[in-house]
Scaffold this motif. Structure first.
Motif, PDB file in Angstrom:
ATOM      1  N   SER A   1       0.852  -1.203   0.000  1.00 34.12           N
ATOM      2  CA  SER A   1       0.000   0.000   0.000  1.00 34.12           C
ATOM      3  C   SER A   1       0.878   1.240   0.000  1.00 34.12           C
ATOM      4  CB  SER A   1      -0.909  -0.027   1.223  1.00 34.12           C
ATOM      5  OG  SER A   1      -0.123  -0.155   2.383  1.00 34.12           O
ATOM      6  N   LYS A   2       0.433   2.219  -0.791  1.00 35.42           N
ATOM      7  CA  LYS A   2       1.194   3.455  -0.946  1.00 35.42           C
ATOM      8  C   LYS A   2       1.391   4.166   0.374  1.00 35.42           C
ATOM      9  CE  LYS A   2       1.015   5.461  -5.489  1.00 35.42           C
ATOM     10  NZ  LYS A   2      -0.012   5.520  -6.497  1.00 35.42           N
ATOM     11  N   GLY A   3       0.294   4.257   1.092  1.00 31.35           N
ATOM     12  CA  GLY A   3       0.330   5.082   2.298  1.00 31.35           C
ATOM     13  C   GLY A   3       1.132   4.456   3.418  1.00 31.35           C
ATOM     14  N   ASP A   4       0.600   3.385   4.005  1.00 35.87           N
ATOM     15  CA  ASP A   4       1.264   2.851   5.200  1.00 35.87           C
ATOM     16  C   ASP A   4       2.250   1.741   4.886  1.00 35.87           C
ATOM     17  OD1 ASP A   4      -0.566   1.044   4.408  1.00 35.87           O
ATOM     18  OD2 ASP A   4      -1.508   0.755   6.371  1.00 35.87           O
ATOM     19  N   LYS A   5       2.512   1.549   3.595  1.00 31.67           N
ATOM     20  CA  LYS A   5       3.547   0.597   3.188  1.00 31.67           C
ATOM     21  C   LYS A   5       3.375  -0.777   3.842  1.00 31.67           C
ATOM     22  CE  LYS A   5       6.678   4.202   1.831  1.00 31.67           C
ATOM     23  NZ  LYS A   5       7.991   4.804   1.840  1.00 31.67           N
ATOM     24  N   LYS A   6       2.156  -1.254   3.755  1.00 29.89           N
ATOM     25  CA  LYS A   6       1.898  -2.605   4.262  1.00 29.89           C
ATOM     26  C   LYS A   6       1.860  -3.586   3.087  1.00 29.89           C
ATOM     27  CE  LYS A   6      -1.310  -3.835   7.097  1.00 29.89           C
ATOM     28  NZ  LYS A   6      -2.601  -3.826   7.870  1.00 29.89           N
ATOM     29  N   LEU A   7       2.248  -4.802   3.372  1.00 27.99           N
ATOM     30  CA  LEU A   7       2.199  -5.833   2.336  1.00 27.99           C
ATOM     31  C   LEU A   7       0.739  -6.211   2.100  1.00 27.99           C
ATOM     32  CD1 LEU A   7       4.128  -7.610   0.628  1.00 27.99           C
ATOM     33  CD2 LEU A   7       3.984  -9.322   2.439  1.00 27.99           C
ATOM     34  N   LEU A   8       0.212  -5.962   0.904  1.00 23.89           N
ATOM     35  CA  LEU A   8      -1.188  -6.251   0.611  1.00 23.89           C
ATOM     36  C   LEU A   8      -1.375  -7.679   0.108  1.00 23.89           C
ATOM     37  CD1 LEU A   8      -2.217  -2.922  -1.129  1.00 23.89           C
ATOM     38  CD2 LEU A   8      -2.611  -3.634   1.236  1.00 23.89           C
ATOM     39  N   SER A   9      -0.448  -8.131  -0.713  1.00 23.63           N
ATOM     40  CA  SER A   9      -0.518  -9.535  -1.117  1.00 23.63           C
ATOM     41  C   SER A   9       0.879 -10.023  -1.438  1.00 23.63           C
ATOM     42  CB  SER A   9      -1.458  -9.719  -2.315  1.00 23.63           C
ATOM     43  OG  SER A   9      -0.756  -9.505  -3.518  1.00 23.63           O
TER      44      SER A   9
END
Lengths: 555, 555
Positions: B474-482
């Motif tokens: 994710s752009k914002g919180d830089k979490k791994l989405l998949s």
């Protein structure tokens, strides 16, 4: 002893139709004895592979029947596979004192030394192993302490020559026991397995002493340092270098890990005689005038990390080749190594060295018997049946012709492939069945985990590189959300190829639209279509076929 | 003619410290004449490269001064770069009738035939090109119609030998004009450029006639079909095969595109004499008894797609090698090709053929002069200055020693690298400067677009393959989405390595979390850290270093 009804079987797990990874088996009444377990170096088609060893699945399946490993001598193509075999089957290893020294170095590296049962034998040994009585005879080869093997069975006597030549003026008493061979032959040999490496070469192999004479002459002529490179395991040649150094009052420096290790084993075990005080360390070279120094080093095959190569490019810390030094390549290049060796010679000349290299200089003789040597062995043994071993097909073929020329009957020679079995019943030999045999690749710590698919991919990657296409697409309506992003490696240099890559991106977008329009946009179809379209586009434009890897990220 | 004050310069753009891509230049008062423009085949370290040609940037920059290309003979290492040169500079090409025939084949392939000015010359030609007067002399080599070149300038005479040996019993009148050479030498030669290929071999080169005698003997002995493979361009050898076929009443079949093309050129232009009705098509073989058929084919270097290789594996449609056929390899393997050739010999033996191969059978002689030939040329020309050309460093070095042994002064020989220039002023030669020279790689249709970075990537890919890691974040919180999604090729076979890959995925997730926690999660840092962490992990576990390519998709 069993009755004559038991079948006696002979086969190879390596060494036939190849030079390398020798491994021969003899089975009688279930008991299996293995002779040698070598490795082989891969050719350039086996990308990234470090080593090839025999596939020993057959022995694993028959674990309980495998009684012993007998090792004829200490060359890599006869001992290099031992650690890998022992990790799978723990069997006792029989070898001579010097051969055991080299095997121990290897087992230590693999941390197997403690759990392995190593049994020292000499040519007078007489062993009873399962249903076999095993005896030995001395043969001469380019490493000390080599054996031929005699297996006595109730079917008859089987002889395995090991690697050999007949050198009648051997160095350090490494003689061929021709009298014992004659006795064995007189007693009767049912089947002979004899090595075929030089079956294509006419005449007899020259004596190792010839090399000694040339080395001595070069040492006497040299006005400065002498640097000589040869196989570390050729201790007979090393002895002659030591003798030449003594005669010319030179100190001797050893360079290269294997040279240092093997020479140490040889001195310790009494196979090499070096005068007290002759050996010095590399950092002591400058304490002596150049005409009192000789260097013995590894790297005669052009190995890029070995001592000679590093000396030739000025990259051996603390040791330099200077104009006027003499460099001797006392080893012929093994097929495939010619170019690497030539490069080193070029570099040494450029440094101003006097380089003695190439055939015709007498600085190398083979350790394998030429045609006349092979005929002498066949004549001594007078076998009823013959299996030529240790060689490519053409060598085995020529060896058969030699056998027939000295009286082996037509049809009594078996040219086998690895895994093909000769069965002997009532002293009659037939070849009808085969067991599993093959190559196992060692790559890094992986043994056998690299197969044809991985190698095929490496080949494609090596020739034209690859292109990754990342498509981020929406789950529902399968629209391209971002990208296409592309990464290429080994294909084209991106900065020079922007136009090509942009055109490709447009083609991807168009292909996706077309697929959507036609409704054929299941993920698998999208992937396949993109892959094919882009591969064809790139081939048409560049005549190259990089590996194209489309990756779809569904959001 | 300019005054003696103009500088005369000599340099090579290819051919020095290598065997291949010969290209020598002579410049006087701005005018440049180019001698030969060859190619070279890459060694196995240049992954995927098809061809190497000289880098001609210097000539492009001096386009207007380049007056002519003179071609000494038609071998690939002298003509293979011509199409690429002509695409950059359109200059007239001077060559003999047979050489032009081969050049035309090449230009036709590259669709350059119409716009190129080809000028036929013979050894009597006398040309004025810019400030030069150019004359020629016949030399003997392993292809018809070869020339040496004399450049007359007001500084003095320069001689370029071309490739040569002295064959005093040549086939088809392809003699060396020793008398003309003697006259040139008597007149005075300021500088000689002479080829060095066999400067390491002692003695004189045997005559091509010797091969003819061996071929004839083999044809007479053969009880069935004879298959002979040699270089298509060696028309003198082909003539001797034709003669042996005639003598033994055999029809002759040509196999392989280059054999068919070159033989056609040779017949058409009068360099090869084939009796009417002797040549038949492959599909006519079975109309004749086997003892009346001979096949002449390409593939003597083991090329996998050439005729001989396909015959040896039973893959040549309509033509078979049968037990009892005779196969002759009438060409020595070029260094690097030994293994491929051996494999073919193995296969032919397995088919039951009688194979005549290897040195010592008299089925091949070199076209390049040995030491005594080279000394004869040096003696005839008596040059003041000498540049050994056409060879690796050690060959140039040995050639210098030969020159000094027949009277060339110490210090009068220049051992150059490609690009290094010898300047002659007031008839004094000095070597001080260099111009740009180098290798241009041809890969598919790309010329010069594959450089060191691409090759380095191919090497890494070839050894250990690669691993793509796709992280959708994710752009914002830089979490791994998949993901992480991984793709490997050429590294491990996925089905056997699930555990390793799962462990790796967990390590990626952990690394991402750690980065986020410590706030060091700029995209570039994430990429670099993942790359390094995973590379280290994989090396520790497998001792392999696949190329790791992290791709981050920001959503």
């Amino acid at each position: 002893m069993s009755s004559r009804d038991e079948t006696l079987s002979i086969f190879a797990l390596g060494g036939l139709n190849e030079v390398g990874k020798n491994m021969y088996c003899i089975q009688y009444s279930d008991d299996i004895i293995v002779i040698d377990c070598g490795n082989k170096f891969p050719d350039e088609s086996l990308l990234g592979i470090d080593l090839i060893i025999p596939d020993v699945a057959f022995l694993e399946e028959n674990k309980d029947n495998v009684k012993a490993l007998i090792v004829t001598h200490g060359h890599e193509d006869h001992i290099g596979g031992i650690p890998y075999l022992l990790k799978k089957i723990n069997i006792p290893v029989f070898a001579t004192r010097f051969t055991l020294g080299l095997i121990e170095l290897k087992l230590e590296e693999h941390k197997l030394l403690r759990e392995t049962k190593l049994i020292e034998i000499d040519s007078d040994a007489k062993l009873t192993i399962g249903e076999f009585i095993v005896e030995f005879f001395k043969v001469n080869h380019s490493i000390p302490d080599c054996l031929g093997v005699l297996f006595r069975t109730s079917q008859g006597n089987i002889v395995h020559t090991g690697d050999f030549k007949f050198d009648l003026t051997p160095v350090n008493e490494q003689y061929s026991d021709i009298h014992k061979m004659a006795r064995i032959g007189a007693e009767g040999v049912l089947l002979l397995l004899s090595e075929s490496t030089n079956a294509e070469r006419s005449g007899g192999t020259p004596s190792e002493k010839m090399v000694g004479e040339q080395v001595m002459e070069a040492f006497i002529k040299a006005e400065q340092k002498v640097i000589l490179s040869t196989f570390a395991s050729n201790i007979n040649r090393v002895q002659q270098v030591v003798d030449a150094a003594r005669r010319t009052n030179r100190k001797l420096v050893l360079l290269g890990r294997s040279m240092i290790n093997v020479v140490e084993v040889a001195i310790e075990r009494g196979y090499l005689h070096v005068p007290e005080g002759m050996l010095i360390e590399p950092n002591e070279i400058n304490e002596f005038p150049p005409e009192q120094v000789a260097i013995l080093c590894t790297g005669s095959q052009g190995e890029p990390l070995a001592a000679l190569s590093r000396l030739s490019t000025g990259n051996f810390r603390g040791v330099e080749v200077l104009a006027g030094d003499t460099v001797i390549l006392a080893a012929g290049p093994i097929p495939g190594n010619e170019k690497a060796v030539s490069k080193i010679v070029d570099n040494l000349f450029a440094l101003g060295a006097h380089v003695i290299y190439g055939s015709g200089k007498g600085m190398h003789v083979s350790g394998h018997g030429y045609q006349e040597d092979l005929k002498l062995m066949l004549t001594l043994m007078k076998p009823k049946y013959f299996i030529p071993i240790h060689g490519e097909y053409r060598m085995l073929h020529q060896h058969r012709l030699l056998a027939e020329s000295v009286g082996v009957a037509q049809g009594a020679t078996f040219i086998l492939k690895n895994g093909e079995v000769v069965d002997i019943e009532h002293s009659l030999a037939r070849q009808t069945r085969r067991i599993h045999a093959g190559d196992t690749y060692v790559d890094g710590v992986g043994v056998g985990d690299v197969g044809d698919i991985v190698l095929r991919d490496r080949k494609q990657l090596s020739e034209d590189g690859m292109l990754v296409i990342v498509l981020t697409m929406s789950k529902g309506d399968k629209k391209l959300l971002s990208g296409p992003d592309t990464i290429t490696r080994g294909f084209v240099y991106v900065r020079d190829s922007e136009e090509l890559l942009n055109e490709m991106k447009r083609l991807i977008e168009k292909t996706l639209k077309d697929l959507k329009k036609s409704g054929k946009n299941q993920w698998s179809t999208v992937k396949q279509t993109i892959k094919k379209t882009i591969s064809d586009f790139l081939y048409a434009r560049t005549k190259r076929r990089p590996m194209v890897l489309p990756i779809i990220i569904e959001i």
